[in-house]
Write a protein that holds these residues in place. Structure first.
Motif, PDB file in Angstrom:
ATOM      1  N   VAL A  65       0.845  -1.203   0.000  1.00 18.52           N
ATOM      2  CA  VAL A  65       0.000   0.000   0.000  1.00 18.52           C
ATOM      3  C   VAL A  65       0.873   1.242   0.000  1.00 18.52           C
ATOM      4  O   VAL A  65       0.632   2.197  -0.753  1.00 18.52           O
ATOM      5  CB  VAL A  65      -0.958  -0.008   1.214  1.00 18.52           C
ATOM      6  CG1 VAL A  65      -1.617   1.348   1.414  1.00 18.52           C
ATOM      7  CG2 VAL A  65      -2.011  -1.092   1.053  1.00 18.52           C
ATOM      8  N   ALA A  69       0.705   3.836  -3.082  1.00 17.17           N
ATOM      9  CA  ALA A  69       0.079   5.107  -2.699  1.00 17.17           C
ATOM     10  C   ALA A  69       1.092   6.244  -2.787  1.00 17.17           C
ATOM     11  O   ALA A  69       0.738   7.368  -3.152  1.00 17.17           O
ATOM     12  CB  ALA A  69      -0.506   5.026  -1.292  1.00 17.17           C
ATOM     13  N   THR A  92      -3.294   7.621   3.074  1.00 19.29           N
ATOM     14  CA  THR A  92      -3.228   6.189   2.792  1.00 19.29           C
ATOM     15  C   THR A  92      -1.777   5.713   2.825  1.00 19.29           C
ATOM     16  O   THR A  92      -1.473   4.643   3.368  1.00 19.29           O
ATOM     17  CB  THR A  92      -3.868   5.883   1.422  1.00 19.29           C
ATOM     18  OG1 THR A  92      -5.209   6.360   1.425  1.00 19.29           O
ATOM     19  CG2 THR A  92      -3.844   4.404   1.118  1.00 19.29           C
ATOM     20  N   TYR A  93      -0.891   6.504   2.255  1.00 19.94           N
ATOM     21  CA  TYR A  93       0.543   6.211   2.288  1.00 19.94           C
ATOM     22  C   TYR A  93       1.036   6.109   3.729  1.00 19.94           C
ATOM     23  O   TYR A  93       1.741   5.160   4.100  1.00 19.94           O
ATOM     24  CB  TYR A  93       1.296   7.301   1.532  1.00 19.94           C
ATOM     25  CG  TYR A  93       2.788   7.254   1.679  1.00 19.94           C
ATOM     26  CD1 TYR A  93       3.558   6.395   0.904  1.00 19.94           C
ATOM     27  CD2 TYR A  93       3.445   8.077   2.577  1.00 19.94           C
ATOM     28  CE1 TYR A  93       4.931   6.347   1.029  1.00 19.94           C
ATOM     29  CE2 TYR A  93       4.821   8.041   2.716  1.00 19.94           C
ATOM     30  CZ  TYR A  93       5.552   7.181   1.934  1.00 19.94           C
ATOM     31  OH  TYR A  93       6.911   7.138   2.072  1.00 19.94           O
TER      32      TYR A  93
END
Length: 120
Positions: A65, A69, A92-93
């Motif tokens: 992810v 991201a 999100t990162y």
């Protein structure tokens, strides 16, 4: 008098160079995942990682992810396209990195695993 013929110049994609760099980053991330993460789940490693497989999946999932991201957030930031998504993708990162790092830290506190590279 005849007017000179106007030809329409070929339009160039504005963000081609940025997209090429981001694409190269995504490809290198996929190569990294293939070379580092996939071998940890192979049949020869199943015995070694059997007791902590869920934590290993959590670590790898958070890292994946984070890698992708990060590439998306970087592209949004450089091109300013879809800029309203820059902050959610950035969060999100950060969430992926937090999940990956906390799972790795928790795993490192368990001394039952062989010291050194965790996949081998």
């Amino acid at each position: 008098m005849d007017q000179p013929v106007k030809t329409r110049a070929r339009s160039r994609y504005r963000h081609a160079r940025v997209d090429a760099w981001i694409g190269a980053a995504a490809v290198s991330s996929a190569v990294f995942i293939w070379l580092i993460a996939v071998p940890a789940f192979g049949p020869e490693r199943a015995r070694i990682h059997a007791d902590h497989l869920p934590m290993l999946w959590t670590h790898v999932g958070g890292g994946i992810v984070m890698l992708f991201a990060g590439a998306v957030a970087l592209r949004i930031g450089l091109t300013r396209q879809w800029f309203k998504w820059h902050k959610p993708v950035g969060y999100t990162y950060l969430a992926g990195g937090t999940i990956a790092s906390v799972s790795a830290l928790l795993r490192s506190l368990d001394t039952a695993h062989t010291p050194g590279l965790s996949t081998g």
